[in-house]
Design a protein around this motif. Structure first.
Motif, PDB file in Angstrom:
ATOM      1  N   LEU A 195      -4.063   5.622 -39.685  1.00 10.42           N
ATOM      2  CA  LEU A 195      -4.527   4.715 -40.607  1.00 10.42           C
ATOM      3  C   LEU A 195      -5.474   4.190 -41.037  1.00 10.42           C
ATOM      4  N   LEU A 196      -6.612   5.374 -40.525  1.00 10.04           N
ATOM      5  CA  LEU A 196      -8.038   5.094 -40.806  1.00 10.04           C
ATOM      6  C   LEU A 196      -8.603   5.592 -41.868  1.00 10.04           C
ATOM      7  N   GLU A 197      -6.916   7.329 -42.847  1.00 18.56           N
ATOM      8  CA  GLU A 197      -7.667   7.842 -43.811  1.00 18.56           C
ATOM      9  C   GLU A 197      -6.463   7.748 -44.207  1.00 18.56           C
ATOM     10  N   THR A 198      -6.457   7.692 -45.566  1.00 19.63           N
ATOM     11  CA  THR A 198      -5.230   8.129 -46.846  1.00 19.63           C
ATOM     12  C   THR A 198      -4.293   9.443 -46.774  1.00 19.63           C
ATOM     13  N   PRO A 199      -3.654  10.374 -46.644  1.00 18.52           N
ATOM     14  CA  PRO A 199      -3.452  11.292 -46.726  1.00 18.52           C
ATOM     15  C   PRO A 199      -3.769  11.122 -48.464  1.00 18.52           C
ATOM     16  N   SER A 254       2.063   4.097 -46.680  1.00 13.42           N
ATOM     17  CA  SER A 254       1.727   4.487 -47.942  1.00 13.42           C
ATOM     18  C   SER A 254       1.492   3.803 -48.607  1.00 13.42           C
ATOM     19  N   GLN A 255       2.624   3.080 -49.050  1.00 15.55           N
ATOM     20  CA  GLN A 255       2.398   1.235 -49.884  1.00 15.55           C
ATOM     21  C   GLN A 255       1.730  -0.225 -49.027  1.00 15.55           C
ATOM     22  N   LEU A 256       1.619  -0.220 -47.889  1.00 15.37           N
ATOM     23  CA  LEU A 256       0.823  -1.042 -47.094  1.00 15.37           C
ATOM     24  C   LEU A 256      -1.036  -1.009 -48.025  1.00 15.37           C
ATOM     25  N   GLU A 301       3.409  11.183 -45.491  1.00 11.72           N
ATOM     26  CA  GLU A 301       3.939   9.573 -45.455  1.00 11.72           C
ATOM     27  C   GLU A 301       3.516   9.611 -43.752  1.00 11.72           C
ATOM     28  N   VAL A 302       3.512   8.584 -43.247  1.00 18.02           N
ATOM     29  CA  VAL A 302       2.624   8.781 -42.392  1.00 18.02           C
ATOM     30  C   VAL A 302       3.623   6.621 -41.850  1.00 18.02           C
ATOM     31  N   TYR A 303       4.540   7.480 -40.908  1.00 21.08           N
ATOM     32  CA  TYR A 303       5.667   6.150 -40.662  1.00 21.08           C
ATOM     33  C   TYR A 303       4.856   5.701 -38.475  1.00 21.08           C
ATOM     34  N   VAL A 304       4.685   4.475 -38.804  1.00 19.83           N
ATOM     35  CA  VAL A 304       4.886   4.058 -37.470  1.00 19.83           C
ATOM     36  C   VAL A 304       5.558   2.780 -37.553  1.00 19.83           C
ATOM     37  N   GLY A 305       6.249   3.796 -36.195  1.00 18.76           N
ATOM     38  CA  GLY A 305       7.481   2.607 -35.513  1.00 18.76           C
ATOM     39  C   GLY A 305       9.114   3.043 -36.467  1.00 18.76           C
ATOM     40  N   GLY A 306       8.721   3.894 -36.846  1.00 21.71           N
ATOM     41  CA  GLY A 306      10.296   4.206 -38.388  1.00 21.71           C
ATOM     42  C   GLY A 306       9.491   3.905 -39.402  1.00 21.71           C
ATOM     43  N   ALA A 307       8.967   2.810 -39.822  1.00 22.48           N
ATOM     44  CA  ALA A 307       8.219   2.553 -40.562  1.00 22.48           C
ATOM     45  C   ALA A 307       6.690   3.150 -41.669  1.00 22.48           C
TER      46      ALA A 307
END
Length: 234
Positions: free
Chosen positions: A64-68, A81-83, A72-78
């Protein structure tokens, strides 16, 4: 997503259809093009690919240092991208540890203080950070070096302090970019063993970008980047 036997139902980190491009003058350089990768608890994964293929970009996106640009990047299933930036920073502090080729220790602080710092930033009490940092450093064979500053430590000791700092907040995933690249073979092996020891003890998911195939072959999985996509290696 293929799951290893006995792992949890949801990967710690899952990269889904990740795309990342960079603009150079009038041309567009595609680094990642639909990349997918699942990282499971307690599993070590080696990322082996040529320089310039996108290894660091993949690590930065996973951390999560760079945005694609897409995906989507899921962390623990969540999904993340919208954070907000604040929410992403909070996840990095609590769930993600980073180890770089250069240890990046603060020279004016002791080994103990370097490991305490991320815990204090997170809001833990000083007494708790002292206890936990001492335990981690001792676990990594640095119990008698806690009061030494980086300049007083060997390269391998400095990197082990960096590893201790990376796991100080008990992250769910550990991302390492050529963590043994600056070390001689014997010291690199010692540092690598420390990393694997932590994976087994804490069940952290670990992704290491490395050129060292001897180390890569000792990990649970090996992946590479081909035409912007993640491929599994035998």
């Amino acid at each position: 997503m293929e799951q290893q036997q006995g792992a949890e139902d949801v990967p710690v980190v899952y990269l889904h259809d990740i795309k990342r491009q960079y603009t150079q003058g009038e041309s567009t350089l595609t680094i990642l093009n639909g990349a997918k990768l699942a990282l499971w608890a307690g599993q070590s994964v080696a990322l082996v690919a040529p320089s310039g293929s996108g290894k660091s970009t993949l690590l930065h996106i996973a951390g999560l240092l760079e945005t694609p640009d897409d995906g989507e990047v899921y962390v623990g299933g969540a999904p993340t991208s919208q954070l907000s930036d604040t929410e992403r920073t909070q996840i990095r502090r609590s769930d993600i540890g980073f180890v770089y080729q250069s240890h990046r220790l603060l020279p004016e602080f002791t080994a103990l203080e370097n490991v305490m710092l991320p815990q204090m930033i997170r809001g833990l009490k000083r007494s708790e950070t002292v206890k936990r940092s001492t335990e981690i450093l001792s676990y990594l064979g640095l119990g008698e070096r806690v009061s030494h500053r980086p300049a007083e430590l060997s390269g391998g000791e400095q990197q082990r302090v960096a590893i201790a700092r990376a796991v100080a907040n008990a992250p769910r995933v550990l991302l390492a970019d050529e963590p043994t690249g600056n070390l001689d073979p014997g010291t690199a092996d010692h540092v690598f063993n420390a990393l694997m020891q932590l994976v087994r003890a804490t069940r952290v998911a670990m992704l290491i970008a490395t050129h060292n195939m001897d180390l890569a072959n000792r990990m649970d999985r090996r992946v590479s980047l081909v035409d912007g996509q993640v491929v599994e290696l035998e």
